[in-house]
Design an enzyme around this catalytic site. Structure first.
Site, PDB file in Angstrom:
ATOM      1  N   THR A  68       0.849  -1.194   0.000  1.00 20.42           N
ATOM      2  CA  THR A  68       0.000   0.000   0.000  1.00 20.42           C
ATOM      3  C   THR A  68       0.877   1.232   0.000  1.00 20.42           C
ATOM      4  O   THR A  68       1.745   1.373   0.856  1.00 20.42           O
ATOM      5  CB  THR A  68      -0.910   0.045   1.239  1.00 20.42           C
ATOM      6  N   GLU A 125      -3.778   4.585   2.980  1.00 23.80           N
ATOM      7  CA  GLU A 125      -2.872   3.744   2.193  1.00 23.80           C
ATOM      8  C   GLU A 125      -3.588   3.205   0.984  1.00 23.80           C
ATOM      9  O   GLU A 125      -4.706   2.722   1.098  1.00 23.80           O
ATOM     10  CB  GLU A 125      -2.390   2.562   3.038  1.00 23.80           C
TER      11      GLU A 125
END
Ligand code: ADP
Ligand code: MG
Length: 202
Positions: A68, A125
């Site tokens: 992420t 993220e």
């Protein structure tokens, strides 16, 4: 400055304790819809975010097989001020890569404290649904968030979390396949910034 409205990530962040996330139940797993949200993109979406990709704890890729890209703290206010913690979907684009890699790609995003990892800090993220050849820390990234998938949950096992992330990706792709959502993924000329053309002028 106005006080953040209740249940937004910003409001919860100001509390002395992190919000407790419920454990993911078997019923939740079995009853997840394959598409989420209305057929039209409705307020507060689209939400545009941008910033240089930051280093985090490095768990997403290694532990979960789902890297992420973390946005800088100061760039996530447009989202934290109006959204609750949870998993969202949309599109993202990374600048300074090859033409193929730098296209607009579908993404899933986690906004919150990652209860499974008990993070102290609120993060946003983004997992971009594309196989990148290498990391792109420090590169500018733009994202448009188009809808909400599910709440932040806690997990008793890494496997259960991975299973939910895989479902999130399927739900994101299906939800993005509707006409009103697809138009944000159209990238006729990457030099023009892809979906960024949709960004309202400030
Ligand atoms: P960190 O905790 O530093 O964010 P991760 O394990 O989550 O570490 O990996 C994220 C990094 O992996 C991103 O910053 C980016 O440079 C790289 N990366 C490679 N492929 C992807 C992808 N498909 N989506 C998001 N980030 C990716
Ligand atoms: Mg990360």
């Amino acid at each position: 400055m106005t006080a953040p409205s209740e249940n937004t990530a910003e409001y919860l962040q100001a509390l002395s304790e992190r919000p407790s996330a419920p454990l993911r139940t078997e019923t939740f797993r079995q009853t997840r819809p394959s598409t989420v949200g209305p057929d039209a993109v409705e307020p507060p979406f689209p939400i545009f975010l941008s910033g240089a990709v930051q280093k985090g704890f490095g768990r997403g890729g290694k532990d979960l097989g789902c890297p992420t890209a973390n946005l800088p703290d100061e760039s996530i206010t447009p989202m934290t001020s109006v959204c609750k913690p949870g998993v969202y979907f949309g599109y993202a684009q990374v600048y300074g890569l090859s033409e193929q890699e730098g296209k607009v790609h579908p993404m899933v995003m986690s906004l919150g404290w990652n209860p499974f990892y008990k993070n102290e800090r609120l993060t946003a993220e983004i997992h971009i649904m594309h196989e990148f050849k290498s990391d792109f820390y420090g590169h500018d990234m733009q994202a448009v968030v188009l809808g909400y998938i599910r709440p932040e949950l806690d997990y008793t096992s890494r496997e259960a979390l991975i299973e939910d992330i895989n479902t999130d990706k399927r739900v994101a792709l299906k939800s993005l396949s509707r006409e009103a959502y697809m138009k944000f993924g159209v990238d006729p000329n990457p030099a023009n910034g892809g979906f960024d053309q949709e960004r309202p002028s400030l």
